[in-house]
Design a protein around this motif. Structure first.
Motif, PDB file in Angstrom:
ATOM      1  N   LYS A  81      -0.483  -3.937 -12.948  1.00  0.00           N
ATOM      2  CA  LYS A  81      -1.704  -3.140 -12.856  1.00  0.00           C
ATOM      3  C   LYS A  81      -1.398  -1.936 -11.976  1.00  0.00           C
ATOM      4  O   LYS A  81      -0.438  -1.962 -11.196  1.00  0.00           O
ATOM      5  CB  LYS A  81      -2.868  -3.963 -12.293  1.00  0.00           C
ATOM      6  CG  LYS A  81      -2.662  -4.483 -10.892  1.00  0.00           C
ATOM      7  CD  LYS A  81      -3.869  -5.313 -10.426  1.00  0.00           C
ATOM      8  CE  LYS A  81      -5.143  -4.473 -10.398  1.00  0.00           C
ATOM      9  NZ  LYS A  81      -6.312  -5.202  -9.847  1.00  0.00           N
ATOM     10  N   ALA A  83      -0.847   0.381  -9.110  1.00  0.00           N
ATOM     11  CA  ALA A  83      -0.783   0.216  -7.660  1.00  0.00           C
ATOM     12  C   ALA A  83      -1.503   1.382  -7.004  1.00  0.00           C
ATOM     13  O   ALA A  83      -1.369   2.530  -7.426  1.00  0.00           O
ATOM     14  CB  ALA A  83       0.671   0.156  -7.195  1.00  0.00           C
ATOM     15  N   THR A  88       0.426  -2.325   1.330  1.00  0.00           N
ATOM     16  CA  THR A  88       1.168  -3.045   0.297  1.00  0.00           C
ATOM     17  C   THR A  88       2.054  -4.108   0.948  1.00  0.00           C
ATOM     18  O   THR A  88       2.669  -3.862   1.984  1.00  0.00           O
ATOM     19  CB  THR A  88       2.027  -2.056  -0.512  1.00  0.00           C
ATOM     20  OG1 THR A  88       1.181  -1.046  -1.072  1.00  0.00           O
ATOM     21  CG2 THR A  88       2.771  -2.760  -1.630  1.00  0.00           C
ATOM     22  N   GLN A 110      -1.224  -6.138  -3.384  1.00  0.00           N
ATOM     23  CA  GLN A 110      -2.240  -5.294  -2.748  1.00  0.00           C
ATOM     24  C   GLN A 110      -3.592  -6.008  -2.834  1.00  0.00           C
ATOM     25  O   GLN A 110      -4.012  -6.399  -3.930  1.00  0.00           O
ATOM     26  CB  GLN A 110      -2.330  -3.925  -3.441  1.00  0.00           C
ATOM     27  CG  GLN A 110      -1.074  -3.087  -3.308  1.00  0.00           C
ATOM     28  CD  GLN A 110      -1.216  -1.718  -3.929  1.00  0.00           C
ATOM     29  OE1 GLN A 110      -1.992  -1.510  -4.868  1.00  0.00           O
ATOM     30  NE2 GLN A 110      -0.465  -0.752  -3.427  1.00  0.00           N
ATOM     31  N   TRP A 113      -3.875  -9.134  -4.823  1.00  0.00           N
ATOM     32  CA  TRP A 113      -3.544  -9.044  -6.245  1.00  0.00           C
ATOM     33  C   TRP A 113      -2.072  -8.700  -6.403  1.00  0.00           C
ATOM     34  O   TRP A 113      -1.558  -7.833  -5.701  1.00  0.00           O
ATOM     35  CB  TRP A 113      -4.380  -7.984  -6.949  1.00  0.00           C
ATOM     36  CG  TRP A 113      -5.815  -8.363  -7.145  1.00  0.00           C
ATOM     37  CD1 TRP A 113      -6.870  -8.096  -6.330  1.00  0.00           C
ATOM     38  CD2 TRP A 113      -6.351  -9.093  -8.254  1.00  0.00           C
ATOM     39  NE1 TRP A 113      -8.036  -8.606  -6.841  1.00  0.00           N
ATOM     40  CE2 TRP A 113      -7.749  -9.232  -8.030  1.00  0.00           C
ATOM     41  CE3 TRP A 113      -5.809  -9.646  -9.411  1.00  0.00           C
ATOM     42  CZ2 TRP A 113      -8.587  -9.889  -8.918  1.00  0.00           C
ATOM     43  CZ3 TRP A 113      -6.641 -10.307 -10.298  1.00  0.00           C
ATOM     44  CH2 TRP A 113      -8.021 -10.419 -10.048  1.00  0.00           C
ATOM     45  N   VAL A 115       0.410  -6.656  -8.135  1.00  0.00           N
ATOM     46  CA  VAL A 115       0.374  -5.448  -8.959  1.00  0.00           C
ATOM     47  C   VAL A 115       1.696  -5.229  -9.696  1.00  0.00           C
ATOM     48  O   VAL A 115       1.750  -4.482 -10.678  1.00  0.00           O
ATOM     49  CB  VAL A 115       0.020  -4.204  -8.126  1.00  0.00           C
ATOM     50  CG1 VAL A 115      -1.364  -4.359  -7.503  1.00  0.00           C
ATOM     51  CG2 VAL A 115       1.069  -3.939  -7.042  1.00  0.00           C
TER      52      VAL A 115
END
Length: 279
Positions: A81, A83, A88, A110, A113, A115
């Motif tokens: 997905k 970023a 991070t 992140q 999730w 990413v």
């Protein structure tokens, strides 16, 4: 841009003031990574570029699992997905630790999730006699200098990337990238990941009307590590149908070809990218 990017700009400026080279991320005292403005994607505000994510994943995996005598022969990166320009984190795990082969994974996280997820495959190097192999003929003259990304359109000559490269010629790119993390000079492996992500989709999907596809992954395969600062990426194939494309490219340096890269991508007609320039 959100407040986290503002903070990273301040941190990057401070790093520059004490002599640290530009980088995509700055590591914080709590172990997280703050993206700098260099990590920003050119196609959307508040989103990080794939090359920044590739660099962070490659750097993390190499620093934790790299071993003398083993070649990082393949890096696979899934961009799950977009970023964003926020704090991070990385999370790694060793999948296999064998005598001849080692495999490890790294998640880029992140706000809880994942990413992106990267896998590195390392082979133990050895001196051994093999039959004379078949090799791809390749003759490319690199530009004299490439402070920024340079592109060549099927032999028309190297020039900084721009709208002049919107044509149907086969593309080659030449680039050095930045350090993944401030204070950690990019190794040849990290540089391979950064340049391949920055240029593989560019050279395989750039046509007369810009770039109409956005890649969701990257695979980098190396027979050896690159020599020197700059790496070339030459498009080899491009196939597309029903909104899906796959492109492959050869990686080369001043000593010749040393690996390949491949990207799969999805059609992105609503946000077709014009390549007006990239630092």
């Amino acid at each position: 841009m959100n407040s986290s990017m503002d903070l990273s700009e301040h941190t990057a400026a401070a790093s520059s003031a004490i002599g640290i080279r530009p980088a995509y991320f700055v590591q914080q005292s709590n172990g997280s990574f703050r993206p700098t403005t260099s990590a920003a994607a050119s196609w959307s505000d508040g989103v990080l570029s794939g090359q920044a994510i590739a660099g962070l994943a490659a750097s993390t995996l190499e620093r934790k699992y790299g071993a003398v005598g083993y070649l990082p022969a393949r890096l696979t990166l899934d961009l799950l997905k977009p970023a964003r320009a926020v704090a991070t984190h990385t999370q790694t795990r060793l999948v296999r630790h064998g005598h001849r082969m080692r495999t490890a994974e790294c998640d880029i996280i992140q706000d809880d999730w994942i990413v992106a997820r990267a896998t590195v495959l390392q082979y133990r190097q050895a001196q051994c006699a093999v039959d004379e192999p078949w090799e791809t003929a390749m003759s490319v003259v690199a530009p004299d200098s490439a402070e920024n990304l340079h592109v060549d359109d099927d032999g028309t000559g190297w020039s900084p990337m721009g709208l002049r490269h919107h044509n149907r010629g086969r593309k080659r790119a030449y680039y050095g990238g930045l350090d993944a993390v401030a204070g950690l000079p990019a190794t040849p492996f990290v540089r391979s990941a950064v340049v391949a992500e920055a240029a593989a989709n560019l050279v395989t999907d750039l046509g007369a009307n810009g770039i109409g596809y956005i890649n969701g992954d990257l695979t980098v395969a190396l027979a050896r590590l690159p020599r020197g600062v700059y790496i070339g990426v030459q498009a080899d194939t491009h196939f597309s149908e029903n909104g899906v494309s796959v492109g492959s490219a050869t990686l080369f340096d001043d000593d010749g070809a040393f690996g390949s890269s491949m990207v799969t991508a999805m059609a992105n007609p609503a946000a077709r990218m014009e390549v007006s320039g990239r630092g």
